[in-house]
Design an enzyme around this catalytic site. Structure first.
Site, PDB file in Angstrom:
ATOM      1  N   ASP A  44     -15.213  25.624  51.004  1.00  0.00           N
ATOM      2  CA  ASP A  44     -16.360  25.983  51.990  1.00  0.00           C
ATOM      3  C   ASP A  44     -16.996  27.442  51.403  1.00  0.00           C
ATOM      4  O   ASP A  44     -17.707  28.071  52.285  1.00  0.00           O
ATOM      5  CB  ASP A  44     -15.663  26.265  53.226  1.00  0.00           C
ATOM      6  CG  ASP A  44     -14.528  27.363  53.311  1.00  0.00           C
ATOM      7  OD1 ASP A  44     -14.280  27.827  52.392  1.00  0.00           O
ATOM      8  OD2 ASP A  44     -14.068  27.528  54.575  1.00  0.00           O
ATOM      9  N   ASP A  48      -9.248  31.372  50.714  1.00  0.00           N
ATOM     10  CA  ASP A  48      -8.047  30.969  51.959  1.00  0.00           C
ATOM     11  C   ASP A  48      -6.775  31.193  51.270  1.00  0.00           C
ATOM     12  O   ASP A  48      -6.578  31.672  50.052  1.00  0.00           O
ATOM     13  CB  ASP A  48      -8.377  29.433  52.232  1.00  0.00           C
ATOM     14  CG  ASP A  48      -8.625  28.468  51.060  1.00  0.00           C
ATOM     15  OD1 ASP A  48      -7.919  28.504  49.931  1.00  0.00           O
ATOM     16  OD2 ASP A  48      -9.805  27.884  51.005  1.00  0.00           O
ATOM     17  N   ASP A 215      -2.942  48.741  60.038  1.00  0.00           N
ATOM     18  CA  ASP A 215      -4.265  49.244  60.020  1.00  0.00           C
ATOM     19  C   ASP A 215      -4.398  50.135  61.020  1.00  0.00           C
ATOM     20  O   ASP A 215      -4.053  50.148  62.030  1.00  0.00           O
ATOM     21  CB  ASP A 215      -4.990  47.702  60.547  1.00  0.00           C
ATOM     22  CG  ASP A 215      -6.446  48.037  60.312  1.00  0.00           C
ATOM     23  OD1 ASP A 215      -7.018  48.170  59.264  1.00  0.00           O
ATOM     24  OD2 ASP A 215      -7.165  48.191  61.391  1.00  0.00           O
ATOM     25  N   GLU A 274      -2.080  52.817  57.004  1.00  0.00           N
ATOM     26  CA  GLU A 274      -3.231  53.314  56.611  1.00  0.00           C
ATOM     27  C   GLU A 274      -3.738  54.353  57.464  1.00  0.00           C
ATOM     28  O   GLU A 274      -4.024  54.049  58.755  1.00  0.00           O
ATOM     29  CB  GLU A 274      -4.276  51.882  56.778  1.00  0.00           C
ATOM     30  CG  GLU A 274      -5.337  52.372  56.366  1.00  0.00           C
ATOM     31  CD  GLU A 274      -6.533  51.688  57.143  1.00  0.00           C
ATOM     32  OE1 GLU A 274      -7.817  51.564  56.706  1.00  0.00           O
ATOM     33  OE2 GLU A 274      -6.401  51.274  58.347  1.00  0.00           O
TER      34      GLU A 274
END
Length: 536
Positions: A44, A48, A215, A274
């Site tokens: 696509d 993935d 994050d 992070e």
């Protein structure tokens, strides 16, 4: 939306222990896989998990110790998956939960550990909590507006992606989003938020992951009262600003709770922050013995290409982490910044900077494609861009798509082996000569330089964790020695940041260099913008 595992033993509590080395993370080399741009299996045009799993042998051959996967959770993809709608399921764009399980098992079988992203500062606006008006007002940061009718934002905060950090709802109140409007900030004063994330961490630890990259690890707690900043400087994605919504002391209690959770699992599971802190000393607080195991060292990433600047950053970084008994992590590129081949001014400097980084004590993070010497793609047409900062900002910091162009693996035409269905961002034609296949076996290639450096780093007793001492060097050069476990100095690293060659007395036996060194046995000529390792 949560998917179910179909394999047996889905609730196993222990990860495999690749290598079985205690404190493995202290000097590990960890490779960042930006999943949508690494390898596409289903055709696509988007990478993935199956594609990543099939390419794991390449990473083992490269010589890294662990893989960090960017978010693959269920998401509307408003910000490349960092807007999570369900933390316990895999977005169909990237596969299934079974694919995630298969990847972790395959990595462990190859001796690789797996770190996954966790996004605790915000969710997607499609998260079930935010979709429920009553839940949303407890678990996110809603405030009444200013002005006669509440028509003005609650304060003067701006989004990192540009524009106001507040969006008004149909009910007339406002919600905070330090990033895109589709990413509402969570309210970490609510105990349900704490409980939910501990449950999410357990879910993935039970599946077998070896840790989490956290994050915006500095962003969950905001200053009491959400005070105005009082100035108009735009908040930077990676900067040293002191801000009321970043690096508040309260975040450390969250990290302590998570460390206790990680330590309750076998196999040395780790947390990697992070964290954007205004100084090395503030950053070191995130890696105290009862908090995260590592924190990204963005001061190194943003250092100028000069001997003085690099030495100052190394000194400050090592001193700060040593003060809390931690090791330093080093990084030159990631999915949020201009690739260092371009940022530093060319491939020669990029190769030299990497060789210096891999000679420093501590751990190192590599961003996919830097081992190929990939430059930033600066000419992407506007119609293919997907970075929300590009659409909201002033054009200065909204070009992260340029470092996210899918990797070239092989072949003479796009998508250069990335997948059978093209690539979601167009790859430059010149990348056919930078592909993995084109560089494999070429001793002058950047890929083979990385492979050689990582093999030496793994084998040499002086590299990785340990001590560093500066050696005398002419202006414009850096030289430092590394000491082995027996206490004997065995390796010298020399970095020439000048644009011209420098002749020195030959310091030892040449191990590896980022550029060709002329060595007559008595003297050595170090090319400009080069780094060399010497055995002493």
């Amino acid at each position: 939306m949560t998917q179910e595992l179909t394999s047996t033993d889905p609730g196993r509590a222990a990860a495999a222990e690749p290598g079985g080395r205690p404190g493995w993370w202290r000097d590990a080399v960890i490779y960042q896989v930006y999943v949508r741009s690494f390898a596409d299996c289903d055709g696509d045009g988007i990478g993935d998990l199956r594609g990543a799993r099939e390419r794991l042998p390449y990473l083992r051959e490269l010589g890294v110790d662990a893989v960090w996967l960017t978010p693959f959770y269920a998401s509307p993809q408003a910000d490349g998956g960092y807007d999570v709608a369900d933390y316990r399921s895999v977005d169909p764009l990237f596969g299934s939960l079974q694919d995630a399980d298969d990847l972790v098992r395959a990595a462990h079988a190859l001796g690789l550990r797996v770190i996954v992203d966790i996004v605790p500062n915000h969710t997607s606006d499609q998260h079930p909590w935010f979709q429920d008006p009553e839940l949303a007002r407890r678990r996110y940061l809603f405030r009444p507006g200013k002005g006669v009718c509440g028509e003005l934002p609650p304060n003067d905060w701006e989004s990192v992606f540009g524009g106001p950090a507040w969006t008004r709802t149909e009910r007339g109140d406002w919600y905070l989003h330090l990033f895109a409007p589709q990413q509402p900030d969570l309210n970490w004063d609510d105990p349900d938020v704490h409980a939910e994330f501990e449950s999410v961490l357990r879910f993935w630890l039970d599946l077998g992951v070896d840790g989490f990259r956290i994050d915006v690890a500095h962003g969950m707690v905001k200053a009491p009262g959400l005070p105005d900043i009082g100035r108009k400087e735009q908040a930077k994605l990676i900067g040293s600003q002191v801000l009321p919504f970043f690096d508040q002391d309260g975040v450390h209690e969250i990290h302590r709770a998570w460390r206790r959770l990680l330590d309750s699992y076998p196999g040395e599971r780790i947390g990697v922050a992070e964290a954007w802190a205004p100084s090395p000393e503030r950053l070191a607080l995130y890696v105290r013995p009862d908090e995260c195991h590592q924190a990204f060292n963005f001061q190194f990433l943003t250092a100028d290409w000069s001997a003085a600047s690099l030495r100052a950053v190394v000194d400050a970084s090592l001193a700060a982490t040593a003060s809390v008994g931690a090791t330093t992590s080093w990084v030159l590129s990631n999915h949020d910044v201009v690739r260092h081949t371009t940022r530093l001014g060319g491939l020669q400097r990029a190769r030299a900077a990497t060789l210096m980084m891999l000679a420093l004590p501590g751990s190192a993070y590599l961003y996919q494609g830097e081992e190929l010497g990939l430059p930033e793609v600066t000419d992407l047409p506007d119609e293919v861009r997907q970075d929300p900062a590009f659409f909201r900002g002033d054009g200065q910091d909204g070009f992260r798509d340029g470092c996210r162009v899918p990797l070239p693996w092989c072949g003479d035409s796009a998508a250069y082996g990335f997948g059978p269905g093209g690539s979601w961002l167009p790859q430059p034609r010149a990348w056919k000569d930078l592909s993995v296949r084109a560089q494999t076996g070429d001793p002058a290639s950047t890929l083979e330089l990385y492979r050689a450096a990582l093999a030496l780093r793994r084998a040499h007793p002086c590299l990785g964790d340990g001590g560093l001492a500066w050696a005398d060097a002419p202006d414009g050069l850096l030289a430092f020695t590394r000491t082995g476990r027996a206490g004997r100095t065995e390796l010298l690293c020399t970095l020439n940041t000048l644009d011209r060659a420098v002749e020195l007395p030959r310091p030892g036996r040449l191990l590896l260099s980022s550029a060709t060194v002329t060595d007559d046995g008595a003297t050595a000529v170090l090319p400009g913008d080069s780094c060399t390792w010497w055995a002493l």
